[in-house]
Structures are given as structure tokens and as C-alpha cells.
Write a protein that holds these residues in place. Sequence first.
Motif, PDB file in Angstrom:
ATOM      1  N   GLY A  50      -1.746   5.189  -7.287  1.00 26.64           N
ATOM      2  CA  GLY A  50      -2.888   5.844  -7.908  1.00 26.64           C
ATOM      3  C   GLY A  50      -3.903   4.794  -8.310  1.00 26.64           C
ATOM      4  N   ILE A  51      -5.174   5.092  -8.053  1.00 32.20           N
ATOM      5  CA  ILE A  51      -6.241   4.142  -8.365  1.00 32.20           C
ATOM      6  C   ILE A  51      -7.257   4.849  -9.255  1.00 32.20           C
ATOM      7  CG2 ILE A  51      -8.049   2.652  -7.414  1.00 32.20           C
ATOM      8  CD1 ILE A  51      -6.441   2.665  -4.751  1.00 32.20           C
ATOM      9  N   THR A  52      -7.520   4.260 -10.436  1.00 24.66           N
ATOM     10  CA  THR A  52      -8.481   4.852 -11.370  1.00 24.66           C
ATOM     11  C   THR A  52      -9.718   3.965 -11.455  1.00 24.66           C
ATOM     12  OG1 THR A  52      -7.806   3.778 -13.429  1.00 24.66           O
ATOM     13  CG2 THR A  52      -6.503   5.693 -12.725  1.00 24.66           C
ATOM     14  N   GLY A  53     -10.630   4.332 -12.334  1.00 20.88           N
ATOM     15  CA  GLY A  53     -11.909   3.649 -12.437  1.00 20.88           C
ATOM     16  C   GLY A  53     -11.947   2.391 -13.264  1.00 20.88           C
ATOM     17  N   ALA A  54     -10.821   1.895 -13.708  1.00 22.15           N
ATOM     18  CA  ALA A  54     -10.823   0.613 -14.418  1.00 22.15           C
ATOM     19  C   ALA A  54     -11.100  -0.510 -13.415  1.00 22.15           C
ATOM     20  CB  ALA A  54      -9.481   0.384 -15.110  1.00 22.15           C
ATOM     21  N   SER A  55     -11.626  -1.596 -13.889  1.00 25.13           N
ATOM     22  CA  SER A  55     -11.868  -2.741 -13.017  1.00 25.13           C
ATOM     23  C   SER A  55     -10.538  -3.311 -12.534  1.00 25.13           C
ATOM     24  CB  SER A  55     -12.640  -3.809 -13.789  1.00 25.13           C
ATOM     25  OG  SER A  55     -12.915  -4.909 -12.955  1.00 25.13           O
ATOM     26  N   GLY A  56     -10.521  -3.831 -11.317  1.00 27.77           N
ATOM     27  CA  GLY A  56      -9.306  -4.445 -10.794  1.00 27.77           C
ATOM     28  C   GLY A  56      -8.739  -3.740  -9.583  1.00 27.77           C
ATOM     29  N   SER A  57      -9.562  -3.020  -8.833  1.00 27.45           N
ATOM     30  CA  SER A  57      -9.044  -2.296  -7.674  1.00 27.45           C
ATOM     31  C   SER A  57      -8.501  -3.234  -6.597  1.00 27.45           C
ATOM     32  CB  SER A  57     -10.110  -1.360  -7.103  1.00 27.45           C
ATOM     33  OG  SER A  57     -11.312  -2.028  -6.863  1.00 27.45           O
ATOM     34  N   ILE A  58      -8.845  -4.508  -6.668  1.00 29.04           N
ATOM     35  CA  ILE A  58      -8.288  -5.491  -5.737  1.00 29.04           C
ATOM     36  C   ILE A  58      -6.763  -5.512  -5.818  1.00 29.04           C
ATOM     37  CG2 ILE A  58      -8.484  -7.436  -7.350  1.00 29.04           C
ATOM     38  CD1 ILE A  58      -9.209  -9.197  -4.919  1.00 29.04           C
ATOM     39  N   TYR A  59      -6.214  -5.280  -7.009  1.00 33.67           N
ATOM     40  CA  TYR A  59      -4.759  -5.240  -7.171  1.00 33.67           C
ATOM     41  C   TYR A  59      -4.153  -4.086  -6.381  1.00 33.67           C
ATOM     42  CZ  TYR A  59      -5.467  -8.404 -11.166  1.00 33.67           C
ATOM     43  OH  TYR A  59      -5.819  -9.452 -11.971  1.00 33.67           O
ATOM     44  N   ALA A  60      -4.791  -2.937  -6.423  1.00 31.19           N
ATOM     45  CA  ALA A  60      -4.274  -1.768  -5.697  1.00 31.19           C
ATOM     46  C   ALA A  60      -4.319  -2.008  -4.194  1.00 31.19           C
ATOM     47  CB  ALA A  60      -5.073  -0.523  -6.071  1.00 31.19           C
ATOM     48  N   LEU A  61      -5.408  -2.553  -3.713  1.00 32.49           N
ATOM     49  CA  LEU A  61      -5.521  -2.808  -2.275  1.00 32.49           C
ATOM     50  C   LEU A  61      -4.459  -3.792  -1.804  1.00 32.49           C
ATOM     51  CD1 LEU A  61      -9.397  -3.020  -1.908  1.00 32.49           C
ATOM     52  CD2 LEU A  61      -7.902  -1.077  -1.369  1.00 32.49           C
ATOM     53  N   ARG A  62      -4.255  -4.842  -2.578  1.00 27.36           N
ATOM     54  CA  ARG A  62      -3.234  -5.835  -2.191  1.00 27.36           C
ATOM     55  C   ARG A  62      -1.841  -5.220  -2.240  1.00 27.36           C
ATOM     56  NH1 ARG A  62      -1.088  -9.172   0.988  1.00 27.36           N
ATOM     57  NH2 ARG A  62      -0.111 -11.042   0.082  1.00 27.36           N
ATOM     58  N   LEU A  63      -1.556  -4.392  -3.265  1.00 27.49           N
ATOM     59  CA  LEU A  63      -0.253  -3.740  -3.340  1.00 27.49           C
ATOM     60  C   LEU A  63      -0.040  -2.843  -2.122  1.00 27.49           C
ATOM     61  CD1 LEU A  63       2.397  -3.082  -4.827  1.00 27.49           C
ATOM     62  CD2 LEU A  63       1.148  -1.226  -5.977  1.00 27.49           C
ATOM     63  N   ILE A  64      -1.034  -2.064  -1.768  1.00 28.10           N
ATOM     64  CA  ILE A  64      -0.912  -1.191  -0.592  1.00 28.10           C
ATOM     65  C   ILE A  64      -0.600  -2.026   0.645  1.00 28.10           C
ATOM     66  CG2 ILE A  64      -2.241   0.266   0.989  1.00 28.10           C
ATOM     67  CD1 ILE A  64      -3.645   1.398  -1.600  1.00 28.10           C
ATOM     68  N   ASP A  65      -1.325  -3.107   0.841  1.00 26.43           N
ATOM     69  CA  ASP A  65      -1.086  -3.951   2.017  1.00 26.43           C
ATOM     70  C   ASP A  65       0.323  -4.539   2.014  1.00 26.43           C
ATOM     71  OD1 ASP A  65      -3.674  -3.380   2.833  1.00 26.43           O
ATOM     72  OD2 ASP A  65      -4.497  -5.329   2.218  1.00 26.43           O
ATOM     73  N   VAL A  66       0.785  -5.006   0.861  1.00 28.05           N
ATOM     74  CA  VAL A  66       2.130  -5.580   0.764  1.00 28.05           C
ATOM     75  C   VAL A  66       3.188  -4.514   1.061  1.00 28.05           C
ATOM     76  CG1 VAL A  66       3.827  -6.508  -0.895  1.00 28.05           C
ATOM     77  CG2 VAL A  66       1.511  -7.461  -0.796  1.00 28.05           C
ATOM     78  N   LEU A  67       3.014  -3.326   0.500  1.00 34.86           N
ATOM     79  CA  LEU A  67       3.978  -2.244   0.744  1.00 34.86           C
ATOM     80  C   LEU A  67       4.016  -1.860   2.213  1.00 34.86           C
ATOM     81  CD1 LEU A  67       3.238   0.027  -2.360  1.00 34.86           C
ATOM     82  CD2 LEU A  67       5.216  -1.498  -2.021  1.00 34.86           C
ATOM     83  N   LYS A  68       2.856  -1.725   2.833  1.00 38.53           N
ATOM     84  CA  LYS A  68       2.807  -1.361   4.250  1.00 38.53           C
ATOM     85  C   LYS A  68       3.427  -2.447   5.123  1.00 38.53           C
ATOM     86  CE  LYS A  68       1.511   1.695   5.935  1.00 38.53           C
ATOM     87  NZ  LYS A  68       2.407   2.782   6.342  1.00 38.53           N
ATOM     88  N   GLU A  69       3.119  -3.721   4.813  1.00 29.32           N
ATOM     89  CA  GLU A  69       3.689  -4.837   5.581  1.00 29.32           C
ATOM     90  C   GLU A  69       5.208  -4.853   5.489  1.00 29.32           C
ATOM     91  OE1 GLU A  69       1.733  -8.335   4.046  1.00 29.32           O
ATOM     92  OE2 GLU A  69      -0.221  -7.650   4.777  1.00 29.32           O
ATOM     93  N   ALA A  70       5.753  -4.384   4.366  1.00 32.90           N
ATOM     94  CA  ALA A  70       7.211  -4.354   4.165  1.00 32.90           C
ATOM     95  C   ALA A  70       7.835  -3.078   4.735  1.00 32.90           C
ATOM     96  CB  ALA A  70       7.528  -4.483   2.678  1.00 32.90           C
ATOM     97  N   GLY A  71       7.019  -2.199   5.324  1.00 33.96           N
ATOM     98  CA  GLY A  71       7.554  -1.011   5.978  1.00 33.96           C
ATOM     99  C   GLY A  71       7.709   0.214   5.098  1.00 33.96           C
ATOM    100  N   HIS A  72       7.100   0.213   3.931  1.00 29.89           N
ATOM    101  CA  HIS A  72       7.195   1.355   3.032  1.00 29.89           C
ATOM    102  C   HIS A  72       6.139   2.399   3.380  1.00 29.89           C
ATOM    103  CE1 HIS A  72      10.120  -0.721   0.553  1.00 29.89           C
ATOM    104  NE2 HIS A  72       9.333  -1.791   0.619  1.00 29.89           N
ATOM    105  N   GLU A  73       6.446   3.653   3.043  1.00 27.39           N
ATOM    106  CA  GLU A  73       5.502   4.752   3.230  1.00 27.39           C
ATOM    107  C   GLU A  73       4.642   4.838   1.980  1.00 27.39           C
ATOM    108  OE1 GLU A  73       5.724   9.593   3.694  1.00 27.39           O
ATOM    109  OE2 GLU A  73       7.353   8.396   4.550  1.00 27.39           O
ATOM    110  N   VAL A  74       3.330   4.766   2.152  1.00 27.47           N
ATOM    111  CA  VAL A  74       2.414   4.723   1.018  1.00 27.47           C
ATOM    112  C   VAL A  74       1.511   5.947   1.007  1.00 27.47           C
ATOM    113  CG1 VAL A  74       0.588   3.424  -0.157  1.00 27.47           C
ATOM    114  CG2 VAL A  74       2.436   2.194   1.012  1.00 27.47           C
ATOM    115  N   HIS A  75       1.549   6.655  -0.120  1.00 28.75           N
ATOM    116  CA  HIS A  75       0.671   7.787  -0.381  1.00 28.75           C
ATOM    117  C   HIS A  75      -0.283   7.334  -1.473  1.00 28.75           C
ATOM    118  CE1 HIS A  75       3.195  10.936   1.657  1.00 28.75           C
ATOM    119  NE2 HIS A  75       3.957   9.851   1.706  1.00 28.75           N
ATOM    120  N   ALA A  76      -1.558   7.740  -1.381  1.00 30.47           N
ATOM    121  CA  ALA A  76      -2.537   7.279  -2.365  1.00 30.47           C
ATOM    122  C   ALA A  76      -3.388   8.429  -2.880  1.00 30.47           C
ATOM    123  CB  ALA A  76      -3.435   6.203  -1.762  1.00 30.47           C
TER     124      ALA A  76
END
Length: 184
Positions: free
Chosen positions: A6-32
Motif C-alpha cells: 500500500g502506498i499513501t501520500g506521505a513522502s518516501g514513495s521511493i521506498y515502496a518502489l524499491r520494495l516492489i522491485d525487490v519482491l518481484k526479483e525474488a519471485g513474490h506475487e505483488v498486489h498494490a
Amino acid sequence: MKIVVGITGASGSIYALRLIDVLKEAGHEVHAVVTDSGWQVLEYECKVTHSDLQARVDMLYDNANVGAAIASGSFQVDAMAVLPCSMKTVASIAHSLSDNLLTRAADVMLKEGRKLVLVPRETPMHAIHLENLLKLAQLGVKIVPAAPGFYHRPQTIAELVDMLVGKICDQLGVEAELFPRWQG
């Protein structure tokens, strides 16, 4: 694993994008799912559009669709991370308001006893912020403030982001070697 981000309007969306990329690279199914203000911050801070994010995840939900799969406990999800997590979202989750898909999905994680990780980015915090976070921590929610450490001597912003994302992965139960661990 199947993980909701989940991504909200607080500053720091770079963290969410990096987490999504790491999860996908590790083969996890990601819903957002992204709040309206979350979209504004994604575009402003990272120049990420709806189609950009949709290409990165397995499923991207409309935050107004409270009937989506992630709004039900019968939809099997292993964990959810909300990052960055605004204090409005913290308050909504702490008080089970479930007024949009993101907060409903978080409420489902609580009622089903599944892993929920919140990454608040607000600073400073006042007593109500802290009370809401305490309430959630007492319910088993993992609170990982967006405050990276420096003991690994980061040289770039990417290394700071990876350190925090690594800590989030630790709480989700996802193996990721994104930063050097403290050796004493």
C-alpha cells in the motif's frame, strides 16, 4: 509469497518502489493499492505514472474499489506493507475506519492475524500519532519508521533506501541481502 504493498501520500514513495522491485526479483506475487495522494507523491517524487506502476506489479487495485479481492479475508495474502504510511492512514487503521481499499485491506490483515508492516514517514510526531502507532504495535503490527541507519556507511541514497527496504523485508519474512548486517 503473496504480498500487498500500500502506498499513501506521505513522502518516501521511493521506498515502496524499491520494495516492489525487490519482491518481484525474488519471485513474490505483488498486489498494490495507492491512495489519491499517494499517486500525487509517486508522480512528484519519482515521476511514476499509473501505467508505470501497473507494469511493476502483478495486480494494481483502484483504492475506491472496496469490493476488490484484497478487501476479503478469504483472499489468501501472506503479508501487507504500507509505505510510506501517512498519519491519516495510521489513524484509519488504528480505528478500523476501512474507508478505502487500502485501509480495508490493512483491517483484513489485522482480523486474519496476518503480517502487517507500517512505515510511517512523519516527523516530528505528536502524542496522537504515537498513541495510534502504539495501539497498532500492541495488536502485532510491525512499525518500521522510515529512518535508515548509518552503521553500514552508505555512500548513496540508493544504499540508504536499500537499508530500510531490507529492514522491511526482514519484518515481512522475505530474504533479501540489501545491506551489510552489523557484525559487532
